[in-house]
Design a protein around this motif. Structure first.
Motif, short mmCIF file in Angstrom:
data_model
loop_
_atom_site.label_atom_id
_atom_site.label_comp_id
_atom_site.label_asym_id
_atom_site.label_seq_id
_atom_site.Cartn_x
_atom_site.Cartn_y
_atom_site.Cartn_z
N GLY A 99 5.71 18.26 2.85
CA GLY A 99 5.00 18.97 2.48
C GLY A 99 3.75 18.06 1.96
N ILE A 100 3.81 17.15 1.87
CA ILE A 100 2.69 16.13 0.95
C ILE A 100 1.26 16.26 1.61
N PHE A 101 1.50 16.26 3.05
CA PHE A 101 0.30 16.08 3.97
C PHE A 101 -0.42 17.28 4.09
N ASN A 102 0.43 18.18 4.06
CA ASN A 102 0.09 19.88 3.99
C ASN A 102 -1.04 19.97 2.78
N ALA A 103 -0.35 19.66 1.79
CA ALA A 103 -0.76 19.74 0.26
C ALA A 103 -2.52 18.98 0.45
N LEU A 104 -2.35 17.77 1.19
CA LEU A 104 -3.66 16.96 1.21
C LEU A 104 -4.60 17.98 2.20
N GLY A 105 -4.00 18.19 3.28
CA GLY A 105 -4.93 19.05 4.36
C GLY A 105 -5.69 20.40 3.64
N GLN A 106 -4.66 20.94 2.83
CA GLN A 106 -5.43 22.35 2.35
C GLN A 106 -6.22 22.13 1.13
N GLY A 107 -6.18 20.72 0.55
CA GLY A 107 -7.01 20.68 -0.60
C GLY A 107 -6.35 20.62 -2.01
N ASP A 108 -4.90 21.01 -1.99
CA ASP A 108 -4.26 20.98 -3.24
C ASP A 108 -4.13 19.63 -3.88
N ARG A 109 -4.38 18.61 -3.09
CA ARG A 109 -4.40 17.06 -3.41
C ARG A 109 -5.50 16.69 -2.92
N ASP A 110 -6.44 15.87 -3.53
CA ASP A 110 -7.46 15.12 -3.14
C ASP A 110 -6.89 13.72 -2.45
N MET A 111 -5.80 13.11 -2.57
CA MET A 111 -5.45 11.85 -2.37
C MET A 111 -4.00 11.91 -2.25
N VAL A 112 -3.36 11.01 -1.50
CA VAL A 112 -1.85 10.99 -1.60
C VAL A 112 -1.50 9.32 -1.46
N VAL A 113 -0.94 8.98 -2.58
CA VAL A 113 -0.44 7.73 -2.54
C VAL A 113 0.96 7.46 -2.81
N SER A 114 1.68 7.30 -1.73
CA SER A 114 3.13 7.56 -1.75
C SER A 114 3.71 6.49 -0.93
N ALA A 115 3.27 5.33 -0.97
CA ALA A 115 4.00 4.22 0.28
C ALA A 115 3.83 4.91 1.29
N VAL A 116 2.58 5.45 1.70
CA VAL A 116 2.28 5.95 3.06
C VAL A 116 1.94 5.06 4.29
N THR A 117 2.78 4.88 5.42
CA THR A 117 2.33 3.93 6.24
C THR A 117 1.28 4.56 7.10
N ILE A 118 0.30 3.69 7.45
CA ILE A 118 -0.65 4.13 8.20
C ILE A 118 -0.27 4.14 9.67
N THR A 119 -0.29 5.13 10.42
CA THR A 119 0.29 5.41 11.88
C THR A 119 -0.92 6.13 12.47
N GLU A 120 -0.91 5.90 13.85
CA GLU A 120 -2.09 6.36 14.65
C GLU A 120 -1.76 8.03 14.41
N GLU A 121 -0.59 8.68 14.74
CA GLU A 121 -0.39 9.86 14.47
C GLU A 121 -0.92 10.51 13.29
N ARG A 122 -0.63 9.91 12.09
CA ARG A 122 -0.98 10.41 10.85
C ARG A 122 -2.43 10.46 10.79
N LYS A 123 -3.40 9.55 11.49
CA LYS A 123 -4.60 9.29 11.34
C LYS A 123 -5.33 10.41 12.21
N GLN A 124 -4.60 11.18 12.86
CA GLN A 124 -5.21 12.27 13.44
C GLN A 124 -5.61 13.30 12.53
N THR A 125 -4.63 13.64 11.64
CA THR A 125 -5.12 14.68 10.71
C THR A 125 -5.59 14.14 9.32
N MET A 126 -5.58 12.79 8.76
CA MET A 126 -5.96 12.36 7.59
C MET A 126 -6.76 11.07 7.62
N ASP A 127 -7.30 10.64 6.80
CA ASP A 127 -8.23 9.37 6.60
C ASP A 127 -7.36 8.44 5.66
N PHE A 128 -7.29 7.26 5.94
CA PHE A 128 -6.78 6.14 5.31
C PHE A 128 -7.72 5.35 4.65
#
Ligand code: ARG
Length: 285
Positions: A99-128
């Motif tokens: 749910g951490i990326f949902n929270a980001l998408g919905q604006g409940d969080r402005d950023m996520v720092v969580s040892a998040v690996t940059i992946t092509e798939e995630r890049k579709q729905t968030m910026d890194f």
């Protein structure tokens, strides 16, 4: 002492004396505290925005909670330092990984720092941001285990944290719907299950596995690496489309790398400064 200064001195002395006398007389002399004012006067400047940073604080040494319940770790120090350079205010909020990326998408969080690996798939729905850390998957098993490489996990029960790159790797090897893939809400829970014997191995980020094994000698774990695990890089995730904040964060990252702050935080976390940059192709191949 000029006349004005003398007067000031006397005024101050009187105030102090009055204060002491009042204190001596007890609380009675104090007027009731005024009710708090509901809204700031219209003339007050709008308070600076505090950016809310989500982090799943069960991932030492990158993010965890100390005895006081404060969120601490490498990622926290990095974002704090970057924010200072970027001239923005941040606050960290413990946020479950699921749910951490949902929270980001919905604006409940402005950023996520969580040892998040940059992946092509995630890049579709968030910026890194630009990458700030290199990682890879690592296998944890009991000292007595015969596992020597990733492929040896094929017929075993393997614990992963749901929705991580470790989950992805194991799902690929064993099959996504294979019931031998045991998914946990946090990586420490998966590792506890390994200790209890409920799973035969855990696959997670190397930094976290190494930290856990080193800090839990009673668990009698060992680690197994495999060059087939693809290199990963951590980035700070932002809601898609916030180019201004992204640019500020990237500038800040550059600045802390240039002025030695990054190396300092790295050494504080891992006990030694980062190894001199080697060509990526030479890494663990
Ligand atoms: N690097 C892995 C990923 O992005 C795992 C990150 C998990 N982070 C955490 N704080 N639990 O999938």
């Amino acid at each position: 002492m000029s006349l004005i200064n003398k007067r000031r001195f006397l005024n101050t002395a009187c105030l102090l004396t009055a204060g002491l006398l009042m204190a001596a007389c007890g609380k009675k002399a104090e007027p009731p505290a005024p009710a708090p004012v509901a809204s700031a006067p219209a003339s007050a400047p709008a308070p600076a925005k505090v950016y809310v940073v989500g982090t799943d604080a069960a991932y030492a040494p990158f993010e965890s909670q100390n005895e006081k319940g404060e969120i601490v770790g490498f990622d926290i120090d990095i974002v704090t330092a970057v924010a200072a350079k970027a001239g923005i205010q941040v606050k960290f909020v413990n946020t479950p990984w699921e749910g951490i990326f949902n929270a980001l998408g919905q604006g409940d969080r402005d950023m996520v720092v969580s040892a998040v690996t940059i992946t092509e798939e995630r890049k579709q729905t968030m910026d890194f941001t630009d990458p700030y850390f290199d990682a890879a998957q690592l296998i944890a098993v009991k000292e007595t285990s015969k596992v020597a490489k990733f492929a040896d996990l094929k017929k075993l029960k393997v614990g992963v944290q749901t929705g991580t790159t470790g989950d992805e790797a194991v799902s690929k090897l064993l099959g996504k719907t294979n019931t031998n893939v045991k998914r946990f809400e946090s990586t420490p829970l998966a590792l506890k299950e390994l200790e209890a014997g409920g799973v035969d191995a855990v696959v997670a980020d190397n930094g976290v596995v190494i930290h856990y094994v080193a800090n839990n000698p009673g668990g009698k774990f060992k680690t197994v690496s495999d060059k087939d695990f693809v290199p990963e890089q951590y980035g700070i995730a932002l809601k898609k489309g916030n180019a201004e904040l992204l640019a500020k964060m990237n500038e800040g990252l550059k600045a802390i790398k240039a002025d030695g702050t990054y190396d300092q935080i790295y050494a504080k976390t891992f006990g030694a400064p980062p190894a001199a940059a080697a060509p990526a192709s030479a890494a663990s191949k």
